[in-house]
Design a protein around this motif. Sequence first.
Motif, mmCIF file in Angstrom:
data_model
loop_
_atom_site.group_PDB
_atom_site.id
_atom_site.type_symbol
_atom_site.label_atom_id
_atom_site.label_comp_id
_atom_site.label_asym_id
_atom_site.label_seq_id
_atom_site.Cartn_x
_atom_site.Cartn_y
_atom_site.Cartn_z
ATOM 1 N N ARG A 38 0.850 -1.184 0.000
ATOM 2 C CA ARG A 38 0.000 0.000 0.000
ATOM 3 C C ARG A 38 0.889 1.239 0.000
ATOM 4 O O ARG A 38 1.673 1.449 0.935
ATOM 5 C CB ARG A 38 -0.924 0.017 1.215
ATOM 6 N N ALA A 39 0.782 2.031 -1.050
ATOM 7 C CA ALA A 39 1.590 3.249 -1.156
ATOM 8 C C ALA A 39 0.880 4.402 -0.466
ATOM 9 O O ALA A 39 -0.343 4.539 -0.561
ATOM 10 C CB ALA A 39 1.828 3.590 -2.620
ATOM 11 N N LEU A 40 1.656 5.252 0.195
ATOM 12 C CA LEU A 40 1.095 6.398 0.917
ATOM 13 C C LEU A 40 1.451 7.725 0.266
ATOM 14 O O LEU A 40 0.924 8.763 0.651
ATOM 15 C CB LEU A 40 1.560 6.383 2.374
ATOM 16 N N ASP A 41 2.377 7.709 -0.680
ATOM 17 C CA ASP A 41 2.695 8.925 -1.427
ATOM 18 C C ASP A 41 3.087 8.531 -2.850
ATOM 19 O O ASP A 41 3.383 7.360 -3.129
ATOM 20 C CB ASP A 41 3.804 9.742 -0.752
ATOM 21 N N VAL A 42 3.070 9.500 -3.742
ATOM 22 C CA VAL A 42 3.300 9.219 -5.163
ATOM 23 C C VAL A 42 4.703 8.686 -5.389
ATOM 24 O O VAL A 42 4.902 7.718 -6.139
ATOM 25 C CB VAL A 42 3.046 10.488 -6.003
ATOM 26 N N SER A 43 5.708 9.295 -4.765
ATOM 27 C CA SER A 43 7.083 8.834 -4.971
ATOM 28 C C SER A 43 7.258 7.400 -4.493
ATOM 29 O O SER A 43 7.956 6.592 -5.128
ATOM 30 C CB SER A 43 8.069 9.767 -4.264
ATOM 31 N N GLY A 44 6.612 7.053 -3.377
ATOM 32 C CA GLY A 44 6.688 5.686 -2.889
ATOM 33 C C GLY A 44 6.027 4.705 -3.832
ATOM 34 O O GLY A 44 6.535 3.592 -4.045
ATOM 35 N N ALA A 45 4.905 5.090 -4.421
ATOM 36 C CA ALA A 45 4.218 4.218 -5.375
ATOM 37 C C ALA A 45 5.093 3.969 -6.598
ATOM 38 O O ALA A 45 5.215 2.833 -7.077
ATOM 39 C CB ALA A 45 2.889 4.851 -5.780
ATOM 40 N N LEU A 46 5.714 5.024 -7.093
ATOM 41 C CA LEU A 46 6.579 4.880 -8.267
ATOM 42 C C LEU A 46 7.787 4.001 -7.962
ATOM 43 O O LEU A 46 8.201 3.181 -8.789
ATOM 44 C CB LEU A 46 7.037 6.256 -8.751
ATOM 45 N N ALA A 47 8.329 4.141 -6.768
ATOM 46 C CA ALA A 47 9.494 3.336 -6.383
ATOM 47 C C ALA A 47 9.131 1.861 -6.283
ATOM 48 O O ALA A 47 9.902 0.983 -6.709
ATOM 49 C CB ALA A 47 10.056 3.839 -5.049
ATOM 50 N N LEU A 48 7.961 1.563 -5.740
ATOM 51 C CA LEU A 48 7.535 0.170 -5.619
ATOM 52 C C LEU A 48 7.335 -0.455 -6.997
ATOM 53 O O LEU A 48 7.700 -1.614 -7.221
ATOM 54 C CB LEU A 48 6.236 0.094 -4.818
ATOM 55 N N LEU A 49 6.761 0.299 -7.921
ATOM 56 C CA LEU A 49 6.561 -0.242 -9.266
ATOM 57 C C LEU A 49 7.891 -0.421 -9.981
ATOM 58 O O LEU A 49 8.103 -1.412 -10.680
ATOM 59 C CB LEU A 49 5.641 0.678 -10.070
#
Length: 330
Positions: A8-19
């Motif tokens: 579960r991503a909590l910010d945009v940068s974290g979501a991009l890093a996970l992908l």
Amino acid sequence: MREFAYDRALDVSGALALLDADPDARFLGGGTNLVDLMKTGVERPARLVDVRELPLDDIEVTADGGLRIGATVTNSDLAAHPEVRRRYPALAQAVLAGASGQLRNMATVGGNLLQRTRCGYFADVTKPCNKRVPGSGCPAIEGEHHNHAILGASEHCVATHPSDMGVALTAFDAVVRYETADGPGELPLADFYLPVGDTPHRETALPPGALITGVTLPPSPVAAHSRYRKVRERASYAFAIGSIAAALDVRDGAVHEVRLAFGAVASRPWRATAAERVLTGAPADAETFAAAADAELAAAKPLPHNAYKVTLMRNLAVAVLTELAEEAAR
């Protein structure tokens, strides 16, 4: 169904890093399309990155009078928002026509734009499909195609795009905002969906790893006088066999400004630019409306079992434009 990891991503940068860390990862919004495709084996991600908690759930009026809509805004919230209903009523109508209440409560704006075709051959992994397995063929051309494309298709794919929301957004010149590891970007919705050509598996112009962050609607006074009409095979929730988003400004009996987009007739929401050219400056009457529809549908290449869509879309365009013109005359 393939086993998968979940984050579960909590910010945009974290979501991009996970992908970026997992080439087989996918972003998960409401899951109303992706999860279904995972169950049938069409989609097989190794990891889901849940973006529902990202701070992208606002709808704001822009300084110039347009709207900025976050990617995680639910369809229900979009349709109910007073500024959407006032400034772009056809958009609210399209969202309400698009799904059941339960699905609208889950589905998101970003996910809606990325939903994939409901073609039965695409959804059945035992069948060939160029969109799912490039080069395997398109059995719909010789098979079941009564609800397939009449505009913009190719010998490689005749599937249609299922979004109702996308039709209204196309009519109103929406711009898709996205974020990548290299920074933000924008794509006009007119350029967002790629032509079918010989690469139907390439559906959008989004850069690899991009996350949709929202949609911007430019100010459009004519959009306040708009309507969305959807034709389906049953009265309850169903995908369209034809739909239209139309906005009309009539002055002194002539069309001053018009916006027109068709749905369920092509691989993407279809902006009816040929019809708009015929309409602009012409008398706002049934004869003009029919001529405009004919100009747009002159490019149609129906298959044996979906030629009815040409007549359906002509009649639909005339009916909706006539209703808008009559309302303007009151």
